[in-house]
Structure formats: C-alpha cells, structure tokens
Design a protein around this motif. Structure first.
Motif, mmCIF file in Angstrom:
data_model
loop_
_atom_site.group_PDB
_atom_site.id
_atom_site.type_symbol
_atom_site.label_atom_id
_atom_site.label_comp_id
_atom_site.label_asym_id
_atom_site.label_seq_id
_atom_site.Cartn_x
_atom_site.Cartn_y
_atom_site.Cartn_z
ATOM 1 N N SER A 65 101.716 -25.276 88.196
ATOM 2 C CA SER A 65 102.369 -26.564 88.416
ATOM 3 C C SER A 65 103.482 -26.738 87.391
ATOM 4 O O SER A 65 103.522 -26.049 86.367
ATOM 5 C CB SER A 65 101.352 -27.699 88.277
ATOM 6 O OG SER A 65 100.927 -27.822 86.921
ATOM 7 N N LEU A 66 104.377 -27.684 87.644
ATOM 8 C CA LEU A 66 105.472 -27.934 86.707
ATOM 9 C C LEU A 66 104.960 -28.370 85.338
ATOM 10 O O LEU A 66 105.542 -28.037 84.304
ATOM 11 C CB LEU A 66 106.428 -28.982 87.285
ATOM 12 C CG LEU A 66 107.265 -28.511 88.479
ATOM 13 C CD1 LEU A 66 108.001 -29.688 89.115
ATOM 14 C CD2 LEU A 66 108.269 -27.446 88.039
ATOM 15 N N GLN A 67 103.849 -29.109 85.336
ATOM 16 C CA GLN A 67 103.289 -29.580 84.071
ATOM 17 C C GLN A 67 102.776 -28.411 83.223
ATOM 18 O O GLN A 67 103.040 -28.333 82.018
ATOM 19 C CB GLN A 67 102.145 -30.564 84.332
ATOM 20 C CG GLN A 67 101.551 -31.156 83.053
ATOM 21 C CD GLN A 67 100.413 -32.132 83.336
ATOM 22 O OE1 GLN A 67 100.021 -32.311 84.481
ATOM 23 N NE2 GLN A 67 99.903 -32.756 82.296
ATOM 24 N N THR A 68 102.049 -27.485 83.846
ATOM 25 C CA THR A 68 101.539 -26.341 83.095
ATOM 26 C C THR A 68 102.678 -25.393 82.719
ATOM 27 O O THR A 68 102.609 -24.730 81.683
ATOM 28 C CB THR A 68 100.473 -25.585 83.911
ATOM 29 O OG1 THR A 68 101.004 -25.247 85.202
ATOM 30 C CG2 THR A 68 99.230 -26.429 84.098
ATOM 31 N N GLN A 69 103.704 -25.333 83.543
ATOM 32 C CA GLN A 69 104.874 -24.514 83.192
ATOM 33 C C GLN A 69 105.498 -24.998 81.886
ATOM 34 O O GLN A 69 105.909 -24.188 81.038
ATOM 35 C CB GLN A 69 105.908 -24.572 84.312
ATOM 36 C CG GLN A 69 105.521 -23.828 85.583
ATOM 37 C CD GLN A 69 106.522 -24.058 86.698
ATOM 38 O OE1 GLN A 69 107.726 -24.172 86.466
ATOM 39 N NE2 GLN A 69 106.032 -24.149 87.927
ATOM 40 N N ALA A 70 105.577 -26.309 81.718
ATOM 41 C CA ALA A 70 106.170 -26.880 80.504
ATOM 42 C C ALA A 70 105.342 -26.496 79.267
ATOM 43 O O ALA A 70 105.890 -26.157 78.209
ATOM 44 C CB ALA A 70 106.266 -28.396 80.627
ATOM 45 N N LYS A 71 104.031 -26.528 79.382
ATOM 46 C CA LYS A 71 103.149 -26.186 78.266
ATOM 47 C C LYS A 71 103.268 -24.698 77.921
ATOM 48 O O LYS A 71 103.289 -24.322 76.747
ATOM 49 C CB LYS A 71 101.702 -26.533 78.610
ATOM 50 C CG LYS A 71 101.458 -28.031 78.775
ATOM 51 C CD LYS A 71 100.052 -28.308 79.279
ATOM 52 C CE LYS A 71 99.843 -29.812 79.493
ATOM 53 N NZ LYS A 71 98.522 -30.095 80.077
ATOM 54 N N GLY A 99 96.322 -18.017 88.802
ATOM 55 C CA GLY A 99 95.939 -18.752 90.005
ATOM 56 C C GLY A 99 94.493 -19.175 90.021
ATOM 57 O O GLY A 99 94.100 -20.049 90.796
ATOM 58 N N SER A 100 93.670 -18.564 89.178
ATOM 59 C CA SER A 100 92.235 -18.876 89.182
ATOM 60 C C SER A 100 91.855 -19.932 88.145
ATOM 61 O O SER A 100 90.695 -20.329 88.075
ATOM 62 C CB SER A 100 91.432 -17.597 88.923
ATOM 63 O OG SER A 100 91.652 -17.134 87.596
ATOM 64 N N ILE A 101 92.826 -20.373 87.337
ATOM 65 C CA ILE A 101 92.524 -21.349 86.281
ATOM 66 C C ILE A 101 92.784 -22.767 86.789
ATOM 67 O O ILE A 101 93.896 -23.082 87.227
ATOM 68 C CB ILE A 101 93.388 -21.095 85.030
ATOM 69 C CG1 ILE A 101 93.153 -19.684 84.490
ATOM 70 C CG2 ILE A 101 93.076 -22.123 83.949
ATOM 71 C CD1 ILE A 101 94.032 -19.332 83.303
ATOM 72 N N ALA A 102 91.755 -23.598 86.737
ATOM 73 C CA ALA A 102 91.926 -25.001 87.119
ATOM 74 C C ALA A 102 92.890 -25.679 86.148
ATOM 75 O O ALA A 102 92.892 -25.375 84.952
ATOM 76 C CB ALA A 102 90.575 -25.716 87.097
ATOM 77 N N GLU A 103 93.711 -26.594 86.664
ATOM 78 C CA GLU A 103 94.754 -27.189 85.835
ATOM 79 C C GLU A 103 94.188 -27.922 84.624
ATOM 80 O O GLU A 103 94.779 -27.895 83.544
ATOM 81 C CB GLU A 103 95.617 -28.132 86.674
ATOM 82 C CG GLU A 103 96.830 -28.635 85.927
ATOM 83 C CD GLU A 103 97.909 -29.180 86.847
ATOM 84 O OE1 GLU A 103 98.841 -29.811 86.347
ATOM 85 O OE2 GLU A 103 97.808 -28.989 88.058
#
Length: 454
Positions: A259-265, A212-216
């Motif tokens: 986010s969904l984008q970071t989930q994919a990565k 939660g503390s990491i910027a996207e």
C-alpha cells in the motif's frame, strides 16, 4: 578450585615460587617459566587461560619493552589468553601501552595477595567471555552457511538466460539496489540468491521476505522489529528483517502488493539506512544490500498513482528482467531432464526417461506458469508414471494453452470478444450453448456480436 591453567613468566625464581604457592590453592594448573625465550616453544599455549608476565628481564633495564615484546608473541600464539603484566617500576604510560597492546591488566610488585587474586579472577572471567564469543561466532558462521546453502540451481544455457547471468555477475560485485522483474515462476528469487552468492556479502545472511504475505498492521513489526510491551502480543524484544539482514542481503519479493502507506515507511528506512522498532524512538543503523522483485509493471503503477515514484527510483538502480520460459529456447528440455532426475530420485523411480513425442509436446507448450509450472508438471508425471518411459499422455497440460503475453488482450472489449469467440468455437457455433457458458442470454450475445461487426 577453579578449572583454569595459569602460566607465570619471571626471571626471579623467588617470585615464581611465591606466585606458584599462592595460586596453586585456587587454580587447577600453575606452571612457571624462568626464561621468556621458552615462550616460543611452549606447547599448547592456546590452552593457557592466564599468563602473569614480567616486563623486565635484563639486568638494569626497566623500560618494559621486553615485556611488551613477549606480550605480542603470546598474543600471536593465543589471542584469547588473558595476560597480566607485572613490574616493580610502575608508570601510567607503561600501563596504558600494555593495555593497548592486548594486556588484560597490570600488577605492581610487591603485590597485595588479595588484590592479585582478584585481578587473576577478573582476567579468567575475561578469558571465558572471549571463548564464549568465539564459540558463538563459530556457530553463527556455521548457521549462516546452512541457511545460505541453497540446493536450487539456475539451469539452462539459452542466449536469453546467459545474458541475464552476465548482468548478474557484473552487478553482484557492487552494493547497488537491484529490482528483478519478470512473470510469476521465472525464478526471480534464484537470481536474487545468485547476486548474493557472487557478492562480497556472501558470508553473511540472505533474508527473503514475501511482502504480499505480510498483513499491513504487522508490516513495521516484521520488517523493523518491536520492543517488549509495544502491543498486546509483544512479549519480548524482537529484531525485524532489516536487522536480521545486517551486513548481508535483504530480498523483498512481491513489491507491487504494498500500500502507499507501507511504501512510505519502507522508503524512509531505505533512505535513512536505519530502522526504528515499534514502540521505540531509537534508530538502529542497518547495513544491507537491497534486492527487490515484482511481476507488476511498477512504472504503470506510478502513472496510475498506486506506487511511489521516489521509492521506485530507490529500488531500481539496476533492473534485471528475467525472461519467461517460452523465450529460453533450448532450456525447456534441459530443465525437464533436471527435474526428472530430481523427482525420480525423490520418489525412488530410477531409470525414468522421456520419449521423443513427449519432448515435442513439452517444447510446443508455451508454459504460462514458467519454470515453476514445468517443475510441478514433471513432479506430477513422475509420481503417476507406471512404466520407465514418460509419454505425451503422462504430461497433463492445458488442452488449450494459455495465450502468451504478446497476445494478451489490452482492453476489456478485446477480452470480451476473445471469450465470445472461444465459446462459439467450443460449441461449434451453437449460440445458445455459447451464451449459456458465458452466463448471458442468447439476445445479449447477438447484441455483442452486432456491436463487434459495426
């Protein structure tokens, strides 16, 4: 003159003399042995940097087997010593056998002085490299012990906690991915550390990441690393958290914030068991034990389209639900006493104790903030205490304890009605005062109450 210790072992005394004369001008200490049987009793073999070892000692024998035997004996006593084999009977297969068994090089008799000195120098550099690697590994292991030394303990013996710890002991022996769930403050990271401590990976690093503390825009760099020049502030190559946790445990907290984008990565890295640093196209294999944690209902987030179902399946091979403090009957006072001793020592207030009425107050409170709230409450009470006994008034708790999860409203309408009821109760049925507190007009309050009573 090089600060190195050299030992020459040969049954030909003229060879010993020639090598001693040649090497004594280059190296600080040169010793000789005529009989290889003296190797077993040679003192401080581990301090010898280079051994020049003949391969044949018995008359009429030129197989090299004697030399290979003594090579193994030297390596048993001092694995990092560089050993150069010497023989008058050169054969490629013999040289290969010697190198496979740990020799650093091979010299034929009669030797060329310059070539022999170059060979010895290379062997010494190899010895120094091995020593440096050994020291680095030693420091690395010491650093891992310091980093992994966690002074927080899992305190309690309630049935709910014991059940969780039994599951932890079973799961820790495996490498399966674990998802730890539970309310804020229940100690999910402590459970993750216990999994690591009881696992075969306990000698390696435990790396924790608050997702939660990491910027996207920094997600990939933080987790997967980057190479120099890949973006403005990338002044050098940098390994990410996945690489740092290689062979160890990676703990990803607050998974519900992705986010969904970071989930994919993240899913790609977990599936492929490799990462690609930002700015590179070269995959780097990683071997990690993955533990995740969240206070969110990820299954509901999947249903709402906020969390990838395939990622949840990857994370949730085993689910460990950490119970809230209100369900850990008997642990509240045990934890309170533990924190009391901890903070009394920290703030130099020996002899502090909690009286019975304060015990009752602590037991009756539902602790919506769980163990974290209890810890902060105890620290505050110790700091502000003026006597040796902590009384109920020393514990600053919510005047109206927050509702337990079982009674939390499930809809906005229910929440609204509860807020109205609480406001009217606090103002003894005064509609104007209650409406003022709620930020609505008296007429709006009437309308909402009529809607409820229909």
């Amino acid at each position: 003159m090089t600060e190195a210790k050299i030992l020459v072992i040969d049954d030909n005394k003229s060879v010993l003399s020639a090598l001693e004369i040649l090497l004594q001008f280059e190296y600080k200490s040169v010793e000789t042995l005529f009989n290889p049987n003296q190797i077993s009793s040679f003192p401080n073999m581990e301090e010898i940097d280079i051994v020049l070892l003949d391969m044949n000692f018995s008359a009429g024998v030129n197989t090299g087997n004697e030399g290979l035997y003594w090579l193994n004996e030297i390596k048993k006593k001092s694995p990092n010593t560089s050993v150069i084999m010497m023989t008058a009977y050169g054969a490629v297969d013999l040289a290969v056998r010697a190198l496979k068994q740990g020799a650093s090089d091979f010299v034929l008799k009669p030797w060329n002085n310059e070539r022999l000195l170059a060979t010895v120098k290379s062997a010494y550099e190899l010895r120094k490299s091995k020593q440096e690697i050994h020291q680095l590994k030693k420091k690395e292991n010491e650093l891992k012990q310091v980093i992994n030394a966690d002074k927080n303990f899992i305190i309690g013996n309630s049935k709910a906690l014991t059940s969780v710890l039994n599951l932890v002991r079973k799961v820790a022996k495996t490498d399966v991915n674990v998802l730890i769930t539970g309310e804020n403050g229940t100690g999910k990271e402590l459970i993750a550390r216990e999994l690591h401590r009881l696992s075969p990976r306990k000698g390696e690093l435990f790396i924790g990441v608050d997702m939660g503390s990491i910027a996207e825009n920094l997600f990939e760099s933080e987790l997967f690393g980057h190479i120099k020049g890949s973006f403005t502030d990338a002044k050098e190559d940098r390994a990410g958290k996945f690489e740092a946790a290689h062979k160890g445990t990676l703990f990803l907290d607050e998974m519900g914030n992705l986010s969904l984008q970071t989930q994919a990565k993240l899913l790609s890295a977990i599936q492929n068991k490799s990462v690609v640093r930002v700015g590179s196209n070269k995959p780097i294999a990683v071997d990690i034990r993955l533990i995740s944690a969240t206070n969110c209902n990820l299954e509901q987030m999947v249903a709402d389209g906020l969390f990838r179902e395939d990622l949840l399946y990857r994370l949730n091979t085993i689910n460990i639900e950490v119970p809230p403090l209100r369900e850990r009957e008997g642990d509240i006072l045990v934890l309170a006493e533990f924190f009391l001793k901890k903070f009394a020592a920290k703030y130099d207030k020996p002899g502090l104790r909690i009286n019975n009425l304060a015990h009752e107050k602590l037991m009756e409170y539902p602790w919506p903030g769980n163990v974290r709230e209890l810890q902060h409450t105890m620290e505050r009470a110790v700091i502000l205490s003026e006597g040796n006994v902590l009384k109920p008034t020393d514990f600053l708790l919510h005047s109206k304890p927050l509702q337990s999860m079982e009674h939390m409203p499930s809809t906005l309408d229910e929440m609204e009605q509860q807020m109205i009821a609480r406001a009217l109760e606090e103002h003894d049925g005064n509609y104007s005062a209650a409406a003022g507190q709620l930020g609505i007009s008296r007429q709006t309050l009437y309308n909402k109450l009529k809607k409820k009573n229909k």
